[in-house]
Enzyme design. Structure first.
Site, PDB file in Angstrom:
ATOM      1  N   TYR A  19     -14.431   1.398  10.015  1.00 17.44           N
ATOM      2  CA  TYR A  19     -12.997   1.700  10.118  1.00 17.44           C
ATOM      3  C   TYR A  19     -12.639   2.239  11.500  1.00 17.44           C
ATOM      4  O   TYR A  19     -11.733   1.722  12.165  1.00 17.44           O
ATOM      5  CB  TYR A  19     -12.629   2.713   9.034  1.00 17.44           C
ATOM      6  CG  TYR A  19     -11.156   3.033   8.942  1.00 17.44           C
ATOM      7  CD1 TYR A  19     -10.248   2.086   8.471  1.00 17.44           C
ATOM      8  CD2 TYR A  19     -10.667   4.276   9.308  1.00 17.44           C
ATOM      9  CE1 TYR A  19      -8.895   2.384   8.375  1.00 17.44           C
ATOM     10  CE2 TYR A  19      -9.323   4.580   9.212  1.00 17.44           C
ATOM     11  CZ  TYR A  19      -8.435   3.636   8.750  1.00 17.44           C
ATOM     12  OH  TYR A  19      -7.096   3.928   8.654  1.00 17.44           O
ATOM     13  N   GLY A  77       0.820  -1.217   0.000  1.00 14.62           N
ATOM     14  CA  GLY A  77       0.000   0.000   0.000  1.00 14.62           C
ATOM     15  C   GLY A  77       0.847   1.256   0.000  1.00 14.62           C
ATOM     16  O   GLY A  77       2.069   1.213  -0.179  1.00 14.62           O
ATOM     17  N   ASN A 103      -4.857 -12.393  13.950  1.00 13.63           N
ATOM     18  CA  ASN A 103      -3.974 -13.373  13.284  1.00 13.63           C
ATOM     19  C   ASN A 103      -2.504 -12.959  13.373  1.00 13.63           C
ATOM     20  O   ASN A 103      -1.624 -13.787  13.632  1.00 13.63           O
ATOM     21  CB  ASN A 103      -4.374 -13.536  11.809  1.00 13.63           C
ATOM     22  CG  ASN A 103      -5.648 -14.354  11.642  1.00 13.63           C
ATOM     23  OD1 ASN A 103      -5.985 -15.163  12.514  1.00 13.63           O
ATOM     24  ND2 ASN A 103      -6.359 -14.140  10.546  1.00 13.63           N
ATOM     25  N   ASP A 136       0.231  -8.884   1.426  1.00 16.12           N
ATOM     26  CA  ASP A 136      -0.772  -7.914   0.984  1.00 16.12           C
ATOM     27  C   ASP A 136      -1.831  -8.649   0.169  1.00 16.12           C
ATOM     28  O   ASP A 136      -1.508  -9.597  -0.568  1.00 16.12           O
ATOM     29  CB  ASP A 136      -0.111  -6.813   0.143  1.00 16.12           C
ATOM     30  CG  ASP A 136      -0.890  -5.511   0.169  1.00 16.12           C
ATOM     31  OD1 ASP A 136      -0.369  -4.509   0.693  1.00 16.12           O
ATOM     32  OD2 ASP A 136      -2.043  -5.491  -0.330  1.00 16.12           O
ATOM     33  N   ASP A 169      -4.707 -12.458   2.322  1.00 15.17           N
ATOM     34  CA  ASP A 169      -5.603 -11.554   3.050  1.00 15.17           C
ATOM     35  C   ASP A 169      -5.548 -11.944   4.524  1.00 15.17           C
ATOM     36  O   ASP A 169      -5.841 -13.096   4.863  1.00 15.17           O
ATOM     37  CB  ASP A 169      -7.021 -11.693   2.496  1.00 15.17           C
ATOM     38  CG  ASP A 169      -7.949 -10.603   3.000  1.00 15.17           C
ATOM     39  OD1 ASP A 169      -7.849 -10.238   4.189  1.00 15.17           O
ATOM     40  OD2 ASP A 169      -8.770 -10.112   2.206  1.00 15.17           O
ATOM     41  N   HIS A 221      -2.794   6.294  -3.976  1.00 10.18           N
ATOM     42  CA  HIS A 221      -3.636   5.831  -5.059  1.00 10.18           C
ATOM     43  C   HIS A 221      -4.361   7.034  -5.657  1.00 10.18           C
ATOM     44  O   HIS A 221      -4.944   7.819  -4.930  1.00 10.18           O
ATOM     45  CB  HIS A 221      -4.640   4.813  -4.524  1.00 10.18           C
ATOM     46  CG  HIS A 221      -5.083   3.842  -5.556  1.00 10.18           C
ATOM     47  ND1 HIS A 221      -5.832   4.217  -6.638  1.00 10.18           N
ATOM     48  CD2 HIS A 221      -4.868   2.518  -5.689  1.00 10.18           C
ATOM     49  CE1 HIS A 221      -6.063   3.150  -7.389  1.00 10.18           C
ATOM     50  NE2 HIS A 221      -5.493   2.109  -6.837  1.00 10.18           N
TER      51      HIS A 221
END
Lengths: 337, 337
Positions: free
Chosen positions: B155, B15, B109, B36, B61, B191
């Site tokens: 978020y 990213g 995780n 990623d 993921d 981006h």
């Protein structure tokens, strides 16, 4: 259960409020499947239900993929209640990661079931989403004062995250959702050693030991009797309100912990000694629901007077602990929830 | 990568900030494994890294169990950075459930990996945990003003939940943890259509179309150049601070969106037309970090002047969009993050 009448799933149905909810749904003629991991449930809660022909118990933890006994019958569910999560600090802090995953992954799993079934979903959130509130009483549009890095965050932030998930399912038109924010609730079937203030005070008083009050006892709580709460949950589930509003459920009558203690001591036939201990980290000082939204939308308000509710609860604990007199009744030195 | 030098895992390493972090770690001699899902990553970010002998890319993921390529080498990792999550509103709102699960299940995780490896773990949290703040600037002990039922909650509450999880790993002595709360960051590798205010303004200006400003443009942000941010993240990861404190990283120099727009327009060789649109739901009006904790603990502060950072970013976008001139450059009508 063989007929084709729709099924109601109650996750956490063997817990304190969950077992009362199952009983009330059964008494209203519903067919109830109770899903519970028995983490904090009392086995006797289940024994009261298991004789009923419209009741079925499935042992499973909602942090895992739902078991086949549930998935095979997805299309039969028309209501999914999520009451699954340890709710008292010593219990939810024992494995904080599991608490967080129960709130988030568990709610996600049940939302997916509701989506696939076309069922309506009700999340039991909590007054803890308000943290240690700066405004009083708390309305649903108050955003809360929660420490997201503290020892209560696994529960408080877990429930806030579960609300976010649930309302995203509404926004994405994936399921019909109701969210109840439950304030302090008490009554029979509470776990004697879950560390909540009502059960703690009653069990300590009954055991003849010193009664622990945290801080100066001037912190307030609003105590809702469990039958009132269950009626509120069902009214919310069956209401036509839709969209993005959580609903406070609780008793707006505010009492200090000291007042509560005195009301309980009055039920005793012998004097009680009180020990004061420091207030736990992030323990809220005041907590009282503004229930005007529930009154307006559900025409619901609590009806059980505190003295009467405490007397019933006291009598139930007296019998429960009396029957258990042979074993040591463990009353944990824990946070006044 | 065959030698036995320890490995650094960078989740989200393809990213915007992640790719700069990977490059900086490589330049400092580290061996970097980038994990990623390429959800919001730009493929060209990876191309810049993939030639390096100490760099390895694994596509996965983090909401799923970690892949075997990672698990087989668990014991080799000594640093785990978690930068994996879509961070601009249109991207994280496209699949809000995935955003929430990335924050909670993904962080869980990676924390398990860090625990098993004995590695130090750094979570990139966000200034969004402060919501639309009532105090200004924001210190780390401010509890925030977050709407947990709104469209940004997946978020904001996801990151708050991730912080709660991370600090529970500290409390349970399961892993060494650092938590950075990242404020607005800008620079090359953003981006073009992620909807952040700097990339939006530059791309719209370069495309010759009307430039969109949300509200009256008097809302403020504090913009940190990406190299400053990366240095802050590494300083935090390598610092000896331990325990339960998140650390704000960002530039305390506060600018209005209008000031930012004027600074960008000054880089253009033609006039720019502005369109004002309504402010999105829950868009914060002001946002500025108090970085005194980072200054004290890490001896860190941003050094890149805004005008210089904008000029570099502008030049990068001009080349990037010029090269892409054959394709339609989509500038989304999105929230000014």
């Amino acid at each position: 259960m063989t007929n084709n009448h729709p099924l109601t799933l109650v996750a956490g149905g063997a817990g304190f409020i969950g077992s009362h909810l199952c009983a009330e749904l059964l008494s209203r003629g519903h067919r109830v499947v109770c899903l519970d991991n028995l983490q904090t449930a009392r086995p006797s809660n289940l024994q009261l239900l298991e004789g009923h022909p419209n009741f079925e118990f499935v042992e499973a933890d909602i942090v895992n993929p739902l078991p086949r006994e549930i998935l095979y019958r997805t299309g039969q569910f028309d209501r999914v209640y999520n009451l699954a999560c340890a709710a008292s600090p010593p219990q939810y802090q024992a494995d904080p990661e599991h608490t967080m995953l129960t709130c988030v992954v568990g709610t996600s799993n049940l939302l997916h079931l509701a989506e696939a079934a076309g069922a309506r979903f009700l999340l039991t959130s909590t007054s803890e989403v308000y943290g240690d509130p700066e405004v009083h009483p708390q309305r649903e549009d108050y955003r809360g004062w929660v420490n997201c890095t503290g020892p209560r965050a696994c529960y408080d932030e877990g429930k806030r995250a579960a609300e976010a998930l649930a309302f995203d399912f509404v926004r994405m038109k994936r399921a019909e959702v109701r969210v109840a924010r439950i304030f302090n609730t008490y009554g029979p079937h509470m776990h004697p050693d879950d560390g909540r203030v009502v059960s703690n005070l009653i069990c300590q008083a009954l055991s003849g030991r010193d009664v622990t009050i945290y801080g100066d006892g001037m912190q307030t709580r609003s105590f809702c009797y469990v039958s009132d709460m269950v009626n509120g949950l069902i009214a919310l589930m069956e209401s036509d309100i839709d969209g993005l509003e959580p609903v406070n459920l609780g008793n707006p009558e505010e009492r200090t912990v000291n007042e509560l203690a005195q009301a309980i001591f009055a039920l005793m036939d012998r004097p009680v000694t009180v020990t004061n201990l420091p207030l736990p980290v992030d323990d809220p000082r005041r907590r009282r629901p503004d229930i005007s939204r529930a009154e307006r939308l559900l025409n619901w308000r609590p009806t059980m007077p505190l003295v009467q509710g405490l007397a019933r609860t006291f009598a139930w604990f007296a019998e429960e602990l009396g029957e258990a007199s042979e074993r040591e009744v463990a009353v944990m030195p824990v946070a006044a929830e």
